[in-house]
Design an enzyme around this catalytic site. Structure first.
Site, short mmCIF file in Angstrom:
data_model
loop_
_atom_site.label_atom_id
_atom_site.label_comp_id
_atom_site.label_asym_id
_atom_site.label_seq_id
_atom_site.Cartn_x
_atom_site.Cartn_y
_atom_site.Cartn_z
CB SER A 22 -37.28 60.27 -32.76
OG SER A 22 -37.65 61.57 -32.39
CB SER A 24 -38.32 65.04 -32.62
OG SER A 24 -38.57 64.86 -31.25
CB THR A 69 -32.64 62.55 -26.95
OG1 THR A 69 -33.38 61.71 -26.08
CG2 THR A 69 -32.14 61.72 -28.14
CE LYS A 73 -33.17 65.06 -22.90
NZ LYS A 73 -34.47 65.00 -22.20
CG ASP A 113 -37.32 67.89 -21.56
OD1 ASP A 113 -37.96 67.87 -22.63
OD2 ASP A 113 -36.35 67.14 -21.34
N GLY A 135 -39.11 58.40 -10.35
CA GLY A 135 -37.88 58.43 -11.16
C GLY A 135 -36.98 59.55 -10.70
N GLY A 137 -34.18 60.59 -12.97
CA GLY A 137 -33.33 60.93 -14.12
C GLY A 137 -33.56 62.36 -14.57
CB ALA A 139 -37.90 63.21 -17.57
N GLY A 255 -47.62 61.79 -22.32
CA GLY A 255 -46.50 62.69 -22.61
C GLY A 255 -46.54 63.33 -23.99
#
Ligand code: NAP
Length: 286
Positions: A22, A24, A69, A73, A113, A135, A137, A139, A255
């Site tokens: 990750s 982050s 994550t 979530k 997000d 998609g 999901g 996001a 992204g």
């Protein structure tokens, strides 16, 4: 990379499972260091069955908060004492803030997000154009909610492979629809919508490292100048979806900038200080 600790910092963790590589920790710790703030950000892999006990232990240890994550979530919601309106609408949280207090404290959940995505398109023409989201999901839900509530895009089409999930996404956001702007499509039928769209968002993991040869829309002839092909994937920083759209004359965005902007919105809630975005960006692109 494990961050050196003095033992006096407040801890922020990334909760997920499994937690591959990750970015982050890198970007949050770079900004903590640049601002000399007493915080440290660490990956904290927790399997689904241990989520409740992990939260109890983190509260006892006085953590400052967390990012959440896959796969937590949605399931994290049962452990939250209060949530933002965005979490209620989207049904998922990616940010936790722990506020200890005499009456047991409060675990607050937010979803950055949505704001992170919108920040990357601020003042751009794309958010006023018809949009296709690939998609269905978490996001995709965050992007659809953001566009519906903060832009005047005339149409938001969510195109996905699972008819039940895409219908459920569209149904759950119907309160924000504003008169038929939101619709669901089978991804196989999305060609005409993609050709008519100004903004096309890949909210699937298709094309992500290591399967970089894949594209969620492998028909480049549907792309054209005047469009923005926005891939929420940030590894690699240029995906096949972006490359093919660019060759057809469209603009592209990865992204990575959304990753930074959603992180900045979380960071401010933990520290009370705006993130040093330049330090974070430099850490990602040394
Ligand atoms: P998710 O909840 O697991 O949803 C993934 C979606 O992609 C589902 O609709 C899934 O369909 C679909 N999908 C998966 N494989 C597919 C395939 N081969 N063909 C067509 N559709 C496929 O994941 P998420 O949290 O929404 O994340 C989606 C992507 O966004 C990931 O790449 C993630 O890294 C990225 N993301 C980026 C940021 C950022 O800050 N840049 C933030 C959040 C997410 P099914 O439901 O049918 O499986």
């Amino acid at each position: 990379m494990s961050e050196a600790s003095t033992g006096r910092e407040r801890i922020v963790v990334l909760l997920g499972h499994p937690l591959g590589h990750s970015l982050s920790p890198l970007l949050h710790n770079a900004s903590f260091r640049a601002q000399n703030l007493p915080f440290v950000y660490r990956p904290h892999p927790v399997p689904p069955e241990d989520l409740g006990s992990a939260i109890r232990k983190l509260k006892d240890a006085g953590f400052a908060g967390a990012n959440v994550t896959v796969p937590h979530k949605r399931s994290i919601l049962q452990y939250l004492d209060a949530v933002s309106d965005i979490v209620t609408a989207v049904g998922a949280a990616n940010t936790l803030v722990w506020k200890p207090g005499p009456s047991g404290g409060e675990l607050y959940g937010d979803n950055t997000d949505v704001g992170g995505f919108l920040a990357t398109l601020q003042n751009s023409p794309w958010i006023e154009m018809p949009c296709v989201i690939l998609g269905s999901g978490g996001a995709a839900r965050a992007v659809a909610y953001g566009i519906l509530t903060s832009t005047s895009a005339p149409f938001v089409t969510v195109a996905a492979r699972n008819p039940d999930r895409v219908q459920s996404l569209v149904g759950s956001l119907s309160n924000y629809d504003g008169g038929g702007r939101l619709r669901a499509l089978d991804i196989a039928d999305a060609g005409p919508s993609i050709r008519d769209a100004g903004l096309i968002v890949n909210a699937t993991p298709v094309g992500m490292h290591p399967r970089v040869d894949a594209s969620p829309w492998p028909r480049p002839s549907d792309f054209h100048p005047g469009q923005l092909a926005y891939d929420l994937i940030y590894n690699p920083s240029e995906t096949r979806f972006m490359r093919e759209a660019q060759r057809a004359g469209a603009q592209t965005m990865s992204g990575l900038e959304m990753l930074i902007q959603q992180a900045a919105l979380s960071y401010r809630q933990w520290t009370g200080t705006p993130m040093n975005i330049e330090a974070a960006r430099t850490a990602l692109n040394p």
